[in-house]
Design an enzyme around this catalytic site. Structure first.
Site, PDB file in Angstrom:
ATOM      1  CG  ASP A 132      -0.496  -0.090   2.492  1.00  0.00           C
ATOM      2  OD1 ASP A 132       0.916  -0.162   2.798  1.00  0.00           O
ATOM      3  OD2 ASP A 132      -1.113   0.148   3.532  1.00  0.00           O
ATOM      4  CE  LYS A 190       2.891  -5.765   3.947  1.00  0.00           C
ATOM      5  NZ  LYS A 190       2.334  -4.602   4.972  1.00  0.00           N
ATOM      6  CD  GLU A 250       7.118  -0.153   8.005  1.00  0.00           C
ATOM      7  OE1 GLU A 250       6.164  -0.922   7.467  1.00  0.00           O
ATOM      8  OE2 GLU A 250       7.367   0.621   7.443  1.00  0.00           O
TER       9      GLU A 250
END
Ligand code: KIV
Length: 286
Positions: A53, A122, A191
């Site tokens: 995204d 995801k 992340e």
């Protein structure tokens, strides 16, 4: 089974990802959002292509990933899938596509697989997504989880910062990772988490960790392609090593072409098409 179209023998599916973890072999993942970059990334031997995204900020110029729609991801996924032979294609569930209820989440994930050609999806979130992950996996949808910095929570988090720096936060991240593994995720993006925390999660989980700004112990490294090749604007986070500066290369090519057009250098005879001698004579006679 003769009626099924065979894949390339080295096509990456879940077993290849599990086997790499067992053997301690590192894998690589990059984003792609269109056919030509997907082809380049796939032909370069990248194992997983993420239709992220991040398309929102990288391609569409939105300030963050919040506005990205399921249609934008499906459309990008179709193009990426056409350009990919070997890599596993993973599609991001954009903000809003898994927040309403489990049934619409399944419907959206199925759109990404049936029309987009995604081979896995995801989804961002920790313990709050455990039931959803179970439901998707029950419906034969392979899931990659995503914890640490989750950009879709930007307004709640109030910015993009390293997550899991205190003992309490680090323990919570480790617990989240374990819960998502138990729920059936086959990999988990970490992340912007401290490398020590990523190393513990990577060691304690049987599923693969996919690190971005999470140090070198992760099983798989992922980057946004445009960051890797220098097609971005503004300051880059410290985990982005600039392997190329395509923005500079493109700017130079465009300026040189533009100058050549203005000076009459381009196009030359070889770069255009002429009449045959016979036609020229005929035209001159008229
Ligand atoms: O959307 C994206 O590109 C991602 C990666 C940064 C992991 O989620």
């Amino acid at each position: 089974m003769a009626y099924l179209q065979p894949d390339k023998p080295e096509k990456v599916y879940l077993p290849a990802i599990r086997a790499a973890k067992e053997k301690g072999e590192k894998l690589v993942c990059l984003t792609a959002y269109d056919y030509p970059t997907a082809r380049i990334v796939d032909e370069a031997g990248v194992d997983i292509i993420l239709v992220g995204d991040s398309i929102g900020n990288v391609i569409h110029g939105y300030g963050n990933t919040i506005p990205v729609s399921i249609e934008e991801i499906v459309s990008a996924c179709i193009a990426v899938k056409r350009g990919t032979d070997r890599a596993m294609v993973v599609a991001d569930m954009p903000y809003g596509s898994y927040h309403v209820n489990p049934d619409t989440t399944v419907q959206n994930a199925l759109r990404l697989m049936k029309y987009g050609g995604a081979e896995a999806i995801k989804m961002e979130g920790g313990r709050n997504r455990v039931e959803l992950v179970k439901r998707l996996v029950d419906e034969e949808i392979p899931v990659v989880a995503h914890i640490g910095l989750t950009p879709q929570s930007v307004y709640k988090m109030g910015g993009y910062r390293v997550q899991g720096r205190t003992t309490e936060q680090a323990k919570r991240l480790i617990e989240d990772a374990k819960l998502l593994e138990e729920a059936g995720a086959f990999a988990i993006v970490l992340e912007l988490v401290p490398r020590e925390v990523a190393a513990i999660i990577t060691r304690e989980l049987k599923i693969s960790t996919i690190g971005i700004g999470a140090g070198h112990d992760c099983d798989i490294q992922v980057l946004v392609l445009h960051d890797l090749v220098g097609m971005t604007f503004g300051r880059q986070p410290r985990f982005v090593r600039p392997y190329a500066n395509l923005r500079e290369v493109m700017t130079k090519a465009i300026q040189t072409w533009s100058n050549d057009v203005k000076s009459g250098e381009y196009p030359n005879e070889n770069e255009s098409y002429g009449l045959t001698e016979e036609t020229k004579k005929e035209m001159a006679a008229k």
